[in-house]
Scaffold this motif. Structure first.
Motif, mmCIF file in Angstrom:
data_model
loop_
_atom_site.group_PDB
_atom_site.id
_atom_site.type_symbol
_atom_site.label_atom_id
_atom_site.label_comp_id
_atom_site.label_asym_id
_atom_site.label_seq_id
_atom_site.Cartn_x
_atom_site.Cartn_y
_atom_site.Cartn_z
ATOM 1 N N GLY A 1 0.808 -1.198 0.000
ATOM 2 C CA GLY A 1 0.000 0.000 0.000
ATOM 3 C C GLY A 1 0.847 1.255 0.000
ATOM 4 N N PHE A 2 0.274 2.325 -0.577
ATOM 5 C CA PHE A 2 0.992 3.598 -0.634
ATOM 6 C C PHE A 2 0.792 4.368 0.664
ATOM 7 C CE2 PHE A 2 0.381 8.143 -1.101
ATOM 8 C CZ PHE A 2 1.623 8.540 -1.560
ATOM 9 N N GLY A 3 1.804 5.125 1.064
ATOM 10 C CA GLY A 3 1.662 6.010 2.207
ATOM 11 C C GLY A 3 2.875 5.985 3.113
ATOM 12 N N PHE A 4 2.872 6.893 4.066
ATOM 13 C CA PHE A 4 3.984 6.974 5.016
ATOM 14 C C PHE A 4 3.468 7.590 6.311
ATOM 15 C CE2 PHE A 4 3.855 11.029 2.893
ATOM 16 C CZ PHE A 4 4.107 11.956 3.893
ATOM 17 N N SER A 5 4.254 7.418 7.379
ATOM 18 C CA SER A 5 3.992 8.043 8.678
ATOM 19 C C SER A 5 5.196 8.892 9.040
ATOM 20 C CB SER A 5 3.767 6.989 9.768
ATOM 21 O OG SER A 5 2.631 6.202 9.499
ATOM 22 N N LEU A 6 4.956 10.160 9.306
ATOM 23 C CA LEU A 6 6.015 11.083 9.706
ATOM 24 C C LEU A 6 5.823 11.420 11.188
ATOM 25 C CD1 LEU A 6 8.331 13.135 9.209
ATOM 26 C CD2 LEU A 6 6.568 14.774 8.474
ATOM 27 N N CYS A 7 6.832 11.148 12.004
ATOM 28 C CA CYS A 7 6.752 11.402 13.448
ATOM 29 C C CYS A 7 7.933 12.264 13.877
ATOM 30 C CB CYS A 7 6.793 10.104 14.243
ATOM 31 S SG CYS A 7 5.594 8.866 13.751
ATOM 32 N N LEU B 1 -0.976 15.997 -0.071
ATOM 33 C CA LEU B 1 0.293 16.056 -0.800
ATOM 34 C C LEU B 1 0.071 16.511 -2.240
ATOM 35 C CD1 LEU B 1 2.127 12.768 0.280
ATOM 36 C CD2 LEU B 1 2.774 15.109 0.861
ATOM 37 N N VAL B 2 0.968 17.358 -2.697
ATOM 38 C CA VAL B 2 0.952 17.741 -4.113
ATOM 39 C C VAL B 2 1.333 16.527 -4.950
ATOM 40 C CG1 VAL B 2 1.500 20.157 -3.651
ATOM 41 C CG2 VAL B 2 3.346 18.511 -3.965
ATOM 42 N N LEU B 3 0.902 16.496 -6.192
ATOM 43 C CA LEU B 3 1.142 15.423 -7.166
ATOM 44 C C LEU B 3 0.381 14.147 -6.839
ATOM 45 C CD1 LEU B 3 5.011 15.662 -7.744
ATOM 46 C CD2 LEU B 3 3.200 16.864 -8.957
ATOM 47 N N ILE B 4 -0.154 14.037 -5.609
ATOM 48 C CA ILE B 4 -0.785 12.785 -5.193
ATOM 49 C C ILE B 4 -2.300 12.934 -5.084
ATOM 50 C CG2 ILE B 4 -0.844 10.978 -3.437
ATOM 51 C CD1 ILE B 4 1.835 11.192 -4.897
ATOM 52 N N GLY C 1 2.406 13.474 14.741
ATOM 53 C CA GLY C 1 2.413 12.337 13.828
ATOM 54 C C GLY C 1 1.508 12.622 12.639
ATOM 55 N N CYS C 2 2.052 12.464 11.445
ATOM 56 C CA CYS C 2 1.267 12.689 10.215
ATOM 57 C C CYS C 2 1.248 11.381 9.414
ATOM 58 C CB CYS C 2 1.889 13.797 9.367
ATOM 59 S SG CYS C 2 2.113 15.369 10.224
ATOM 60 N N GLN C 3 0.074 10.865 9.156
ATOM 61 C CA GLN C 3 -0.088 9.666 8.331
ATOM 62 C C GLN C 3 -0.792 10.072 7.037
ATOM 63 O OE1 GLN C 3 -2.149 7.162 11.317
ATOM 64 N NE2 GLN C 3 -0.469 5.697 11.044
ATOM 65 N N VAL C 4 -0.155 9.760 5.926
ATOM 66 C CA VAL C 4 -0.710 10.135 4.621
ATOM 67 C C VAL C 4 -0.761 8.888 3.744
ATOM 68 C CG1 VAL C 4 -0.501 11.618 2.608
ATOM 69 C CG2 VAL C 4 0.267 12.442 4.847
ATOM 70 N N ALA C 5 -1.959 8.553 3.264
ATOM 71 C CA ALA C 5 -2.158 7.403 2.380
ATOM 72 C C ALA C 5 -2.862 7.873 1.109
ATOM 73 C CB ALA C 5 -2.983 6.329 3.094
ATOM 74 N N GLU C 6 -3.199 6.934 0.230
ATOM 75 C CA GLU C 6 -3.874 7.290 -1.013
ATOM 76 C C GLU C 6 -5.218 7.955 -0.752
ATOM 77 O OE1 GLU C 6 -4.394 3.950 -3.499
ATOM 78 O OE2 GLU C 6 -2.284 3.745 -4.033
ATOM 79 N N VAL D 1 -6.182 13.422 16.313
ATOM 80 C CA VAL D 1 -6.931 14.672 16.511
ATOM 81 C C VAL D 1 -7.611 15.150 15.239
ATOM 82 C CG1 VAL D 1 -5.470 15.422 18.428
ATOM 83 C CG2 VAL D 1 -4.841 16.058 16.083
ATOM 84 N N GLY D 2 -7.291 14.532 14.100
ATOM 85 C CA GLY D 2 -7.930 14.949 12.861
ATOM 86 C C GLY D 2 -7.765 13.904 11.767
ATOM 87 N N GLU D 3 -8.806 13.743 10.938
ATOM 88 C CA GLU D 3 -8.764 12.750 9.862
ATOM 89 C C GLU D 3 -9.677 13.207 8.736
ATOM 90 O OE1 GLU D 3 -9.285 7.898 9.238
ATOM 91 O OE2 GLU D 3 -10.054 8.878 11.045
ATOM 92 N N LYS D 4 -9.213 13.057 7.491
ATOM 93 C CA LYS D 4 -10.026 13.397 6.327
ATOM 94 C C LYS D 4 -9.796 12.374 5.213
ATOM 95 C CE LYS D 4 -12.386 17.125 7.287
ATOM 96 N NZ LYS D 4 -12.002 18.471 6.841
ATOM 97 N N SER D 5 -10.855 12.086 4.468
ATOM 98 C CA SER D 5 -10.745 11.204 3.298
ATOM 99 C C SER D 5 -10.236 12.007 2.109
ATOM 100 C CB SER D 5 -12.102 10.584 2.971
ATOM 101 O OG SER D 5 -12.555 9.779 4.037
ATOM 102 N N LEU D 6 -9.484 11.336 1.203
ATOM 103 C CA LEU D 6 -8.875 11.997 0.056
ATOM 104 C C LEU D 6 -9.140 11.192 -1.218
ATOM 105 C CD1 LEU D 6 -5.389 12.786 1.659
ATOM 106 C CD2 LEU D 6 -7.260 14.403 1.333
#
Length: 722
Positions: free
Chosen positions: A44-50, A93-96, A130-135, A147-152
């Motif tokens: 799966g695509f994505g990453f976690s930045l901590c 994310l840009v381009l994504i 912590g930032c989690q970004v997936a498709e 503390v926050g979540e949105k669908s993309l």
């Protein structure tokens, strides 16, 4: 990092130096952090930045924390920002993602597609992001909590991996004054909450829960410290602690040094001339050295500084000072610097201040005459010559004057005394907290029970005392720490009668009757403390705090005569903070806690306070609370509560044998819409049976409490009547 784990300075970096390249399929590589990565993500695509972040007090809302740009363009768009309401916002994310911002999007960022935290972003404090970004989603975590979540919506699933390799995250250009620690780019499957509890950063702080020995704190938050030339200045003690982000002690080898700065500019206080003393001095083996030449090594995350100030504010254009603590070696970081409150350095008042003595008052010079007369062969006869038959004598009757307002006698004597002796014998009563003058509850003047007549003097001085005059005078003049040492030596060999005589003499020559209780309880305090520690430690050097709690609570309930009200969880948290320990407790930390707790428990055992402590409806004493918590309780959602609203608390900065240890503080909203903190001094020997609230209402300065207090008065009376 706590409990012996070392923190690595190389993990700290400026936010502006952070650069993260997402070119490993989600594992990532960053500069300015520790370079940790987890390799290829498992599906799966994505990453976690901590990362941990520290924002300076100068950080302002509407600032970018992390920017995103691509290797194909110099355009920059926000990724993580602080909006105009001081809340964190995470953007796609840009381009994504289709919802990603562009360089053409205008400010404010709240008009862009985002997810945001509800709480305000803290300043001058470490917190974890912590930032989690997936498709198809993005999530924002703060301190391990979502503390926050949105669908993309993804632009192109086929090109996600290739496009992400082109994205670079860059730290702010310096406008925030931020620092980062332990940066990690992990697979999307990594647990943010697990990363939050690992390897937290450290912060150097002043331990305000300990006794501010030699410091008088004003209502405006300014400390008054006696300084100046060597014959006048006094020691004051401050403690600094190195704590991690969870409040645990950090066991790290670090030398800390103290320096004196101007409070308004932060610039160092310079010598007045080349041959002058350093502005801030430290005591070592009885000698004074410039504080910058004598760093102190942290021991179990804590260091104690015994300091003196040679510069007076009056000789520096009345400017205020601050003491700054920082590591001797290594790079300077704001989170590894600790500052005292603003300090006004004053000279010792050499005027003939009136000292309370029963219902009379003696000037400094009269008390000095007593001291010299007591050196004569017949000390008791000398006292009779001074006091006469139960009254003050003066060579000229015109020297005796009575003030109609105070109804106390006052002796005016213009005889001069040597400066050193005058400084010693004119110790001012430490009868206030937060700088509010002359609010002593029932002790604005000494009570009848404290008046000293000829019979008291006869009984006190006709007996041979094992305590020397030098010990008495030392106790009157020394700091709280030195008084502790004197009392421990005294109770080891002296009888109860000797201790009582010593207490009376200290009250006489210090002009402070509040020393009496602290001296009289010394033997029981030390013995109960030894027994409690032996029961907790079981002959070991240290014990777990959680194992000590039950024994501490048991002893408190016994001493306080409080079988129906044990210590609450909040009370134990306060005690934990006063002890200054981590998960385990040593004898030094136990004593620090016990010297605060025992005087409080002793005060609660007295009938007048015990009755309101046991009263739970209404709850007049909300347990152990700090000054900040008391002020928070007096602030409602719309600002300050109604004038006269009050909270009773015990001062966390007063421990045995400080004369105010175990005293009550009333914090209330005054008519000037300011929160005031005033000390109540209650003579437990007073046989007055009136309730505490009645005594408070008799105080003119508390007249504004009347409306709120009186509405509850009948309820309180009925509770006690039953």
């Amino acid at each position: 990092m706590a409990d012996g784990e070392q923190c690595r300075e190389e993990q700290y970096a400026k936010l502006e130096d952070l650069r993260i390249s997402l070119d490993r399929g989600g594992a990532g590589e960053e500069e300015g952090g520790d370079g940790e990565g987890e390799g290829e993500q498992g599906g799966g695509f994505g990453f976690s930045l901590c990362f941990w972040i520290y924002l300076s007090g100068s950080a302002r809302p509407s600032s970018i924390i992390l920017k995103q740009k691509t290797s194909e363009s110099e355009d920059e768009v926000p990724f993580l920002v602080l909006n105009e309401e001081n809340k964190l916002i995470l953007l796609p994310l840009v381009l994504i993602h289709k919802e990603a911002p562009s360089s053409e999007n205008p400010f404010p960022w709240t008009d862009m597609f985002h997810t945001a935290a509800e709480m305000d972003c803290p300043l001058e404090k470490w917190f974890h992001i912590g930032c989690q970004v997936a498709e198809n989603y993005m999530r924002l975590h703060v301190d391990g909590k979502l503390v926050g979540e949105k669908s993309l919506f993804v632009l192109s699933s086929e090109h996600c991996q290739d496009d992400m390799k082109k994205i670079i995250l860059v730290g702010n250009d310096g406008n925030l004054g931020g620092y980062i620690y332990h940066v990690q780019v992990l697979p999307i499957s990594a647990s943010i909450s697990d990363q939050f509890v690992k390897n937290p950063p450290a912060k150097l702080s002043l331990d305000n829960s300990c006794i501010l020995d030699g410091v008088e704190e004003g209502g405006d938050g300014v400390w008054s410290i006696v300084g100046g030339k060597a014959s006048c200045r006094r020691n004051f003690s401050l403690e600094v602690v190195l704590l991690d982000a969870f409040g645990r002690s950090v066991h790290r080898e670090m030398e800390v040094v103290a320096s004196l700065l101007y409070a308004d500019s932060g610039t160092p206080v310079e010598k007045t001339r080349d041959d002058a003393e350093a502005p801030l001095l430290t005591s070592c083996d009885g000698l004074e050295y410039p504080s910058t030449d004598r760093p102190v090594m942290l021991l179990r995350g804590r260091a104690t500084f015994k300091l003196k100030i040679s510069q007076l504010s009056s000789k520096c254009d009345n400017r205020l000072f601050r003491v700054c603590f920082h590591p001797l070696h290594g790079q300077r970081y704001p989170f590894l610097e600790a500052y005292s409150c603003p300090i006004r350095c004053i000279s010792r008042n050499r005027s003939n201040r009136t000292l309370g003595f029963g219902k009379r008052s003696l000037s400094t010079t009269v008390l000095l005459d007593e001291i010299h007369l007591l050196k004569a062969s017949d000390g008791l006869q000398a006292i009779r010559d001074v006091y006469g038959n139960g009254q003050l004598k003066a060579s000229n009757q015109s020297d005796l004057k009575c003030s109609p307002q105070s109804k106390h006698f006052k002796v005016e004597d213009n005889r001069s005394t040597t400066e050193a002796v005058a400084n010693g014998s004119s110790e001012q009563r430490e009868n206030q907290e937060m700088g509010i003058n002359n609010f002593e509850g029932t002790d604005s003047g000494p009570s009848d029970s404290e008046s000293t007549d000829l019979k008291d003097l006869d009984s006190r001085w006709s007996q041979k005392s094992v305590v020397s005059d030098v010990a008495i005078f030392r106790y009157c003049l020394e700091s709280t720490f030195e008084r502790t040492m004197i009392l421990k030596q005294l109770i080891a060999s002296a009888s109860n009668e000797d201790i009582a005589n010593f207490a009376e003499q200290v009250c006489l020559y210090s002009g402070c009757s509040h020393h009496r209780n602290q001296i009289l309880v010394s033997k029981h305090l030390v013995q109960e403390g030894d027994d409690t520690w032996n029961s907790i430690s079981r002959k070991k050097q240290r014990a777990l705090w959680m194992d000590a709690v039950s024994e501490i609570n048991k002893k408190f309930m016994m001493v306080a005569n409080s079988a129906s009200r044990p210590l609450s969880g909040q009370d134990l948290e306060i005690l934990h903070g006063i002890a200054g320990c981590g998960d385990d407790l040593g004898r030094e930390e136990f004593d620090r806690m016990w010297y605060w707790l025992y005087p409080v428990a002793f005060a609660l055992s007295k009938d007048r306070i015990n009755r309101i402590w046991k009263c739970l409806s209404p709850k007049w004493i909300e347990g152990f609370v700090t000054r900040e918590e008391a002020e928070s309780a007096l602030k409602g959602p719309g600002g300050l509560q109604k004038t006269g609203t009050f909270v009773l608390r015990f001062p966390t900065s007063r421990s045995w044998p400080h004369p105010d240890a175990g005293s009550l503080i009333v914090a209330y909203v005054g008519t000037d819409c300011i929160i005031h903190h005033r000390l109540l001094s209650l003579d437990h020997r007073d046989r007055d049976s009136r309730l505490l609230q009645d005594l408070l209402l008799e105080e003119p300065e508390l007249s504004q409490l009347g409306s709120r207090f009186r509405t509850l008065n009948q309820m309180w009376l009925s509770l006690f009547d039953t």
